[in-house]
Design a protein around this motif. Sequence first.
Motif, PDB file in Angstrom:
ATOM      1  N   TYR A 146     -88.944  -4.661 -25.777  1.00 40.57           N
ATOM      2  CA  TYR A 146     -88.342  -3.533 -26.495  1.00 40.57           C
ATOM      3  C   TYR A 146     -89.175  -2.269 -26.331  1.00 40.57           C
ATOM      4  N   GLU A 174     -88.730  -0.869 -22.914  1.00 39.56           N
ATOM      5  CA  GLU A 174     -87.388  -0.410 -22.570  1.00 39.56           C
ATOM      6  C   GLU A 174     -86.919   0.795 -23.385  1.00 39.56           C
ATOM      7  N   ARG A 175     -87.480   0.997 -24.579  1.00 39.55           N
ATOM      8  CA  ARG A 175     -86.958   2.070 -25.422  1.00 39.55           C
ATOM      9  C   ARG A 175     -87.200   3.433 -24.779  1.00 39.55           C
ATOM     10  N   THR A 176     -86.308   4.350 -25.047  1.00 41.20           N
ATOM     11  CA  THR A 176     -86.383   5.669 -24.425  1.00 41.20           C
ATOM     12  C   THR A 176     -87.361   6.594 -25.132  1.00 41.20           C
ATOM     13  N   GLU A 221     -86.342   5.481 -30.895  1.00 41.00           N
ATOM     14  CA  GLU A 221     -85.230   4.564 -30.636  1.00 41.00           C
ATOM     15  C   GLU A 221     -85.571   3.193 -31.218  1.00 41.00           C
ATOM     16  N   THR A 222     -84.752   2.726 -32.146  1.00 48.60           N
ATOM     17  CA  THR A 222     -85.038   1.458 -32.827  1.00 48.60           C
ATOM     18  C   THR A 222     -84.747   0.268 -31.928  1.00 48.60           C
ATOM     19  N   PHE A 223     -85.214  -0.878 -32.350  1.00 48.07           N
ATOM     20  CA  PHE A 223     -84.959  -2.103 -31.604  1.00 48.07           C
ATOM     21  C   PHE A 223     -83.462  -2.321 -31.420  1.00 48.07           C
ATOM     22  N   GLN A 277     -81.011  -0.161 -31.509  1.00 49.06           N
ATOM     23  CA  GLN A 277     -80.449   0.825 -30.586  1.00 49.06           C
ATOM     24  C   GLN A 277     -80.763   0.473 -29.137  1.00 49.06           C
ATOM     25  N   THR A 278     -81.999   0.049 -28.904  1.00 54.74           N
ATOM     26  CA  THR A 278     -82.391  -0.337 -27.547  1.00 54.74           C
ATOM     27  C   THR A 278     -81.585  -1.528 -27.066  1.00 54.74           C
TER      28      THR A 278
END
Length: 557
Positions: free
Chosen positions: A518, A521-523, A527-529, A531-532
């Motif tokens: 996570y 990968e998050r932007t 960005e929450t888990f 959302q990711t």
Amino acid sequence: MYSYTDFDAAFVAERNRQFRAQVERRIAGNLTEDEFKPLRLMNGLYLQLHAYMLRVAIPYGTLNGAQMDTLALLAEKWDKGYGHFTTRQNIQYNWPELRDIPDMLDALAEVQMHAIQTSGNTIRNVTADHFAGATADEVADPRPVAELLRQWSTDHPEFQFLPRKFKIAVTGAEQDRAVIKAHDIGIQVVEKDGKIGYRVLVGGGLGRTPMIGKEIASFVPQQELLPYVEAVVSVWNLLGRRDNKYKARIKITVHEHGIEDIRARVDARFEETRKAFDGTDLAIFDEIKAQFAAPAFRNAPEDDFTAAYDADPVFRAWADSNLSAHKAPGYAIAQISLKAHGATPGDATAEQMRVMAQLARDFGHDELRITHEQNVVLPHVHKSDLPQVHKILKAHGLATANIGKISDIIACPGMDYCALATARSIPIAQEIATRFDELKIENDIGELKIKISGCINACGHHHVGHIGILGLDRAGVENYQITLGGDATETAAIGERTGPGFPAEGVVPAIERIVETYMKERTSPEETFLQTFRRTGMAPFKTALYGEEAGKKARAA
């Protein structure tokens, strides 16, 4: 908050008197355990793995200081010094002696509490948003509705032997903090053309067959809610399966018949039930609403809060994590975490209960809430008092700054207590919380809700966890399935299974790999888990858990 009438007090006293006689007959051997079972279940008493367990109702999660003090008394005098707050906003005592149960119930009655309908195939404790009456985003306080439903459902002659248990949740806000989409009936207070009414969902539930509730009515006028709910339960009572308990819940009935057919049946039944209501319920509702008036909020400067926030990083971390916006200027909603790293989620000692009771009296307008996430809330605290509140909480192990974070784990009692469990939940929760405390990345991770169940009954709500963990028995060995992407809010979703399960010793490493993926990968850190996961899908997480080939298959699917 609601205060008993003379009728309420007499009703509870008589129930306790009857049950005392039944307990005496059981102890004397005049009732077998099978004969005693339906009697004890009507009064919240279970026979668990090691001992009897008493489940005490905390209707819609609201209680005052005196009531919390009594919960402490029960823990100290008749149990092992602690109680366990549940995902139903109740409290459980896992070690009482059968002979002591009547005295425990009498002590509860002295502070207007009971254990009625916390078990059995009936309408269970009605739950509600734990921010009710305090948050600015609600249309109206949902607790008067919950109390009306509690009174209507208690000892309702038609609904004491339903096909299975039946659970109702109520929220007054668009943001769902009561998990209404995972209940047999979910009710949301709404406003239409300047009038208050209710959106009604039906057929939600977790367990063996998890389902998200479906809208059966977009707007039920306030004066028609009770006859409408009665119509829903009545239709299910006739249609519900009694030949197979695994298919008896209303979610299966809705699934088998379809929401349109169920709606038509409910509408037809509603035409009959509404005639039986003569307006008495509306008069009672008005009396109930008057008891939920907001407390007298005070107007005071916030200088003490601002000074502490600027000077004390520990207080600042707690404030950032555990405080929420209040509808009254100068006030905050303070959540008390019962999830100190390595502790049993939801457990509170008698001493801690008394501390929380006194805080409510001294700083919180004598009101507390229990959350379905197994924490406690002081719903009305002036910001100027928060530094002192934090200081007292810290001295008693109650100031963990982790609300909504990876160590704020929901966990059922699992195989440590429950006769139905097939795996342990508590040790897994403790190991996860301890590990991420050691890694010191909890704040960097941000919001991430882990929920753990020790069997398919899903008392730990694992299906709607951002990361859900389900413990099962595989040929005598504990095995844990992991799901991702569950959501308990207004955007509710059932989590997706990642793949094969993990042995107990493999769960924490698996969670670490999920979190690492996570964060990679998050932007952005914002960005929450969830959302990711919704953006990337399962593929990168499958790769992290099972290897590149599993990830490729997930991407291809």
